[in-house]
Design an enzyme around this catalytic site. Structure first.
Site, short mmCIF file in Angstrom:
data_model
loop_
_atom_site.label_atom_id
_atom_site.label_comp_id
_atom_site.label_asym_id
_atom_site.label_seq_id
_atom_site.Cartn_x
_atom_site.Cartn_y
_atom_site.Cartn_z
N ARG A 56 0.65 -1.18 0.05
CA ARG A 56 0.06 -0.07 0.05
C ARG A 56 0.88 1.46 0.05
NH1 ARG A 56 -3.30 -1.20 5.76
NH2 ARG A 56 -0.94 -0.85 6.02
N LYS A 167 5.52 -17.69 7.74
CA LYS A 167 5.21 -17.96 8.95
C LYS A 167 4.77 -16.67 9.77
CE LYS A 167 7.46 -18.53 12.51
NZ LYS A 167 7.95 -17.22 13.37
N LYS A 201 18.57 -23.57 6.33
CA LYS A 201 19.91 -23.35 6.92
C LYS A 201 20.93 -24.72 6.26
CE LYS A 201 18.47 -20.77 10.77
NZ LYS A 201 18.88 -19.20 10.91
N ASP A 254 5.66 -18.56 18.25
CA ASP A 254 6.86 -18.08 17.33
C ASP A 254 7.95 -18.91 16.93
OD1 ASP A 254 7.74 -15.69 16.13
OD2 ASP A 254 9.31 -15.92 17.98
N HIS A 259 10.15 -23.97 14.18
CA HIS A 259 11.64 -24.07 14.11
C HIS A 259 11.91 -25.47 14.94
CE1 HIS A 259 11.35 -20.51 11.91
NE2 HIS A 259 11.69 -19.48 13.03
P1 NDP Z 1 5.61 -5.95 8.48
O1 NDP Z 1 4.95 -5.72 9.61
O2 NDP Z 1 6.99 -5.17 8.04
O3 NDP Z 1 4.67 -5.98 7.29
C1 NDP Z 1 4.99 -6.22 5.66
C2 NDP Z 1 4.04 -5.30 5.03
O4 NDP Z 1 2.85 -5.52 5.20
C3 NDP Z 1 4.38 -3.62 5.37
O5 NDP Z 1 5.14 -2.91 4.88
C4 NDP Z 1 3.06 -3.30 5.18
O6 NDP Z 1 2.99 -2.52 3.85
C5 NDP Z 1 1.91 -4.14 5.29
N1 NDP Z 1 1.09 -4.22 6.39
C6 NDP Z 1 1.67 -4.36 7.76
N2 NDP Z 1 0.54 -4.37 8.73
C7 NDP Z 1 -0.49 -4.10 7.88
C8 NDP Z 1 -2.02 -3.82 8.18
N3 NDP Z 1 -2.45 -4.06 9.14
N4 NDP Z 1 -2.91 -4.03 7.18
C9 NDP Z 1 -2.38 -4.19 5.78
N5 NDP Z 1 -1.22 -4.17 5.57
C10 NDP Z 1 -0.23 -4.37 6.62
O7 NDP Z 1 6.06 -7.52 8.39
P2 NDP Z 1 7.47 -8.57 8.23
O8 NDP Z 1 7.86 -7.80 6.84
O9 NDP Z 1 8.32 -8.22 9.39
O10 NDP Z 1 6.93 -9.76 8.10
C11 NDP Z 1 5.99 -10.31 7.12
C12 NDP Z 1 5.45 -11.61 7.14
O11 NDP Z 1 6.97 -12.43 7.23
C13 NDP Z 1 4.91 -11.80 8.61
O12 NDP Z 1 3.91 -12.69 8.40
C14 NDP Z 1 5.84 -12.38 9.67
O13 NDP Z 1 5.60 -13.00 10.61
C15 NDP Z 1 6.87 -13.22 8.83
N6 NDP Z 1 8.32 -13.15 9.24
C16 NDP Z 1 8.92 -12.06 9.28
C17 NDP Z 1 10.37 -12.38 9.90
C18 NDP Z 1 11.06 -10.94 9.83
O14 NDP Z 1 12.41 -11.24 10.19
N7 NDP Z 1 10.65 -9.89 9.49
C19 NDP Z 1 10.91 -13.58 10.05
C20 NDP Z 1 9.94 -14.58 9.84
C21 NDP Z 1 8.69 -14.36 9.38
P3 NDP Z 1 1.95 -1.49 3.42
O15 NDP Z 1 1.49 -0.71 4.27
O16 NDP Z 1 2.84 -0.60 2.58
O17 NDP Z 1 1.10 -2.18 2.52
C1 BG6 Z 2 11.69 -16.23 13.32
C2 BG6 Z 2 11.05 -15.71 14.63
O1 BG6 Z 2 10.76 -17.18 12.91
O2 BG6 Z 2 12.78 -16.93 13.77
C3 BG6 Z 2 11.75 -14.66 15.24
O3 BG6 Z 2 9.60 -15.01 14.33
C4 BG6 Z 2 13.14 -15.15 15.66
O4 BG6 Z 2 11.16 -14.37 16.64
C5 BG6 Z 2 13.60 -15.86 14.30
O5 BG6 Z 2 13.88 -14.35 16.23
C6 BG6 Z 2 14.95 -16.42 14.52
O6 BG6 Z 2 15.64 -16.78 13.29
P1 BG6 Z 2 17.13 -16.91 13.52
O7 BG6 Z 2 17.38 -17.50 11.78
O8 BG6 Z 2 17.77 -15.86 13.59
O9 BG6 Z 2 17.60 -18.18 14.37
#
Ligand code: NDP
Ligand code: BG6
Length: 516
Positions: A56, A167, A201, A254, A259
Site C-alpha cells: 500500500r 510463518k 539453513k 513463534d 523451527h
Molecule cells: P511487516 O509488519 O513489516 O509487514 C509487511 C508489510 O505488510 C508492511 O510493510 C505493510 O505494507 C503491510 N502491512 C503491515 N501491517 C498491515 C496491516 N495491518 N494491514 C495491511 N497491511 C499491512 O512484516 P514483516 O516484513 O516483518 O513480516 C512479513 C511476514 O513474514 C509476517 O507474516 C512475519 O510473521 C513473517 N516473518 C517475518 C520475519 C522478519 O524477520 N521480519 C521472520 C520470519 C517471518 P504496506 O503498508 O505498504 O501495505
Molecule cells: C523467526 C521468529 O521465525 O525466527 C523470530 O519469528 C526469531 O522471533 C527468528 O527471532 C529466529 O531466526 P534465526 O534464523 O535468527 O534463528
C-alpha cells in the site's frame, strides 16, 4: 559466473515473475531482496526474470528500488559488489501500489505481469510470495483466485503458478486448518510452499546428510543407545519492534510450532526411501504423529515458561501480559525407535547469547571397566549439531590419559564448516528456499498435514498455560495447578531456573558446547 564457495546444485530456473506482497516490509528489505540479489550476482537467476513488489505504501519505482538497496547494502551475504551489480539487479525490480483487498490492485498486477510475460516473448512462470502480516494471507489468496492469477488460463502457456506463504501459519490447530482450507479453495497443495527458514539453513540440512550419508551413526540412533536429545534455540535479542505480533503469539507459537519441531523431526525421522519432497515429508509427518500429546496434568511438570524481566515495559506489550518469551518442554515420541527417550526443547529471547544447538546424548557405558579419571570420567558420549552462529559438529568421547594406569578424560572432536570449506559465509536460508521454490522442490517446505500436526502438539501446552492465566477456563477441565508458574528471568542468563529443574528431575543437565 558463480563465485560461491558453496555451489548450490539446483539449476537456474526458467523465466519467472516473482511477486512479493508486503514489499514495503521488514522481511522483504532484510531477507528476501538481499537473497535474490545474491542469487542474481551469483548467476543463479535467469537472465529474464522480474520482481514485482506489491504494497500500500506510496513509492514510485525509483523510491522502491532505493528502499531495497539499503537493505541489500546492510544484509546481503555478498554486499561488497559494485554499483553495476546493483544496477543490473535493480532493472528487474518493479512496484505495484494498492490495497490487498482491492480487486483493482490485482487487475493492475495482472496487466503488469502480462506485459512482463510478453516482454519475455513467451509465457513465464509466476511465483507469489506472501510476506504480509498473516491476517492478510486468506485475503490475498482469495483475491489471486478471483483475478484468475492462481492458474495459467487458456492460451497462456504451461508455466507454473506457485505461492510461498510465510510463518506464522495459523495461531492454533483450528486456524491452521481454516487457513489450509482457504488456500486449497484457490491453490492445489502442489502449488503451496509454506516456508520455515530453519529448513533452509545449511547446518540444518546437514543433519540429514550426517545421519543418512554415513553408515556409522544410524545404528546407534535409537532408544538402545541414546539417553536423551536436547534442542536449544537461544536468542540474545529481545522481541524488538514486533511486540504487537509477539505479545499475542509468545514463544511456543513463534518458534516451537515451527523451527524447534522441524529440528526435532529431522533428528528423529526414519530414513526416507528417496530424497524427494513426498518421502521426506512423509517421514517427518510420522514423527509428529508419534509425539505423545501432552495431557493437562503433565503440562505443569513437563513444561516451563518464562518471561524476561523487562518485557512488560516494552512498547506494544499489554499491561500485565503473561506472554512467555521463554519455554522449555519435554516431549516423548511413541514409536519403536524412540520409546522412552525424552526430547527436551528450549528457546527464549534476551538470553546470554545466540546459540542454536542440538545434542544427542548417549547412554553411559553398560559396564565401567576403568577407574574414575579426571572430573568424574568416564562420561557418556554426545554429538552436538552446531546450527548457528557456530556451524559444525562436535563429538565428545573418552580417552586414556597418557602415562601409567588406565585413567580417563573426556576429549572433544570438532568439525567446523568455515575451517573445512573456507570462511565465506554459508548461503542464507532464504537464498536456498527461494531457489527451491522456483525449481519446484518442496522438500524443505512444510506440507499442510505437517503444520496441522505440529499445532496438535503445541495447542495442549498453550491451552494449559492460558488456563492458568484465565481461571474461568476451569469449566473446560483446566485447573490452575496444571500449568507451570510464569518465571521471570534476567537478561544475559540462560532463562528461568525451572528449565534446569526440568532436566534435573532425571539427573540430566542442559549442554552448550559449540561456542569456544
Ligand atoms: P511487516 O509488519 O513489516 O509487514 C509487511 C508489510 O505488510 C508492511 O510493510 C505493510 O505494507 C503491510 N502491512 C503491515 N501491517 C498491515 C496491516 N495491518 N494491514 C495491511 N497491511 C499491512 O512484516 P514483516 O516484513 O516483518 O513480516 C512479513 C511476514 O513474514 C509476517 O507474516 C512475519 O510473521 C513473517 N516473518 C517475518 C520475519 C522478519 O524477520 N521480519 C521472520 C520470519 C517471518 P504496506 O503498508 O505498504 O501495505
Ligand atoms: C523467526 C521468529 O521465525 O525466527 C523470530 O519469528 C526469531 O522471533 C527468528 O527471532 C529466529 O531466526 P534465526 O534464523 O535468527 O534463528
Amino acid at each position: 559466473m558463480s563465485n560461491s564457495v558453496f555451489p548450490l546444485i539446483t539449476p537456474v530456473p526458467p523465466r519467472t515473475t516473482i511477486v512479493i506482497f508486503g514489499a514495503s516490509g521488514d522481511l522483504t528489505q532484510r531477507k528476501l531482496i538481499p537473497a535474490l540479489y545474491t542469487l542474481d550476482v551469483e548467476g543463479r537467476l535467469p537472465e529474464r526474470y522480474a520482481i514485482i513488489g506489491v504494497a500500500r505504501s506510496e513509492f514510485d519505482g525509483e523510491q522502491f528500488r532505493a528502499h531495497l538497496r539499503t537493505g541489500v547494502q546492510a544484509h546481503a551475504r555478498l554486499a561488497n559488489h559494485d554499483a553495476a551489480a546493483w544496477d543490473r539487479f535493480a532493472a528487474h525490480l518493479h512496484y505495484c501500489q494498492g490495497s490487498y483487498d482491492d480487486p483493482a490492485t490485482y487487475a493492475a498486477l495482472a496487466r503488469q505481469m502480462v506485459a512482463l510475460d510478453d516482454a519475455c516473448e513467451t509465457c513465464g512462470n509466476h511465483l507469489f510470495y506472501l510476506a504480509t502480516p498473516p491476517h492478510l494471507y486468506p485475503v490475498i489468496v482469495a483475491q489471486l483466485g478471483a483475478a484468475g492469477l492462481n492458474r495459467r488460463g487458456a492460451g497462456q502457456g504451461d508455466g507454473f503458478v506457485r505461492v510461498i506463504i510465510e510463518k506464522p501459519f495459523g495461531h492454533d490447530l483450528a486456524s491452521a486448518q481454516a487457513l489450509n482450507a482457504e488456500i486449497h479453495e484457490v491453490f492445489d497443495e502442489s502449488q503451496v510452499y509454506r516456508i520455515d527458514h530453519y529448513l533452509g539453513k545449511e547446518t540444518v540440512q546437514n543433519i540429514m546428510v550426517f545421519r543418512f550419508g554415513n553408515a556409522i551413526f544410524e545404528p546407534v540412533w535409537n532408544r538402545n543407545y541414546v539417553d536423551h536429545v536436547q534442542i536449544t534455540v537461544a536468542e540474545e535479542v529481545a522481541v524488538g519492534p514486533r511486540t504487537g505480533y509477539y505479545d499475542t503469539a509468545g514463544v511456543l507459537r513463534d518458534v516451537f510450532q515451527n523451527h524447534l519441531l522441524q529440528l526435532m523431526t529431522l533428528i528423529a525421522m526414519e530414513p526416507p526411501a528417496a530424497f524427494n519432497a513426498k518421502f521426506l515429508r512423509d517421514e517427518k509427518v510420522k514423527v509428529l504423529q508419534a509425539v505423545r500429546p501432552m495431557r493437562a496434568e503433565e503440562v505443569a511438570t513437563a513444561t516451563v515458561r518464562g518471561q524476561y524481566r523487562t518485557y512488560r515495559d516494552e512498547p506494544g506489550v499489554r499491561p500485565g501480559s503473561t506472554t512467555a518469551t521463554y519455554a522449555a518442554v519435554r516431549l516423548l515420541i511413541d514409536n519403536w525407535r524412540w520409546q522412552g527417550v525424552p526430547f527436551y526443547l528450549r528457546s527464549g529471547k534476551l538470553l546470554a547469547r545466540k546459540a542454536t544447538e542440538i545434542t544427542v546424548q548417549f547412554k553411559d557405558v553398560p559396564h565401567k571397566l576403568f577407574p574414575a579419571g579426571e572430573a568424574g570420567s568416564p562420561h557418556a558420549n554426545f554429538i552436538t549439531f552446531c546450527i548457528q552462529p557456530e556451524e559444525g559438529l562436535h563429538l565428545r568421547f573418552e580417552t586414556k590419559i597418557p602415562g601409567a594406569g588406565m585413567r580417563l578424560r573426556s576429549v572433544e572432536m570438532d568439525f567446523q564448516f568455515g575451517e573445512e570449506f573456507g570462511q565465506t559465509a554459508l548461503p542464507e536460508a532464504y537464498e536456498r528456499l527461494l531457489l527451491d521454490a522456483l525449481n519446484g522442490d518442496a522438500s524443505l517446505f512444510a506440507r499442510a498435514d505437517e503444520i496441522e500436526l505440529s499445532w496438535r502438539i503445541i495447542d495442549p501446552i498453550q491451552a494449559g498455560w492460558d488456563a492458568a492465566d484465565q481461571p474461568r477456563r476451569e469449566a473446560e477441565g483446566w485447573r490452575t495447578e496444571t500449568a507451570p508458574p510464569l518465571e521471570f528471568y534476567e537478561k544475559d542468563t540462560w532463562g528461568p531456573p525451572g528449565a534446569d529443574r526440568l532436566l534435573a528431575q532425571s539427573s540430566r543437565h542442559w549442554r552448550l558446547t559449540c561456542h569456544k
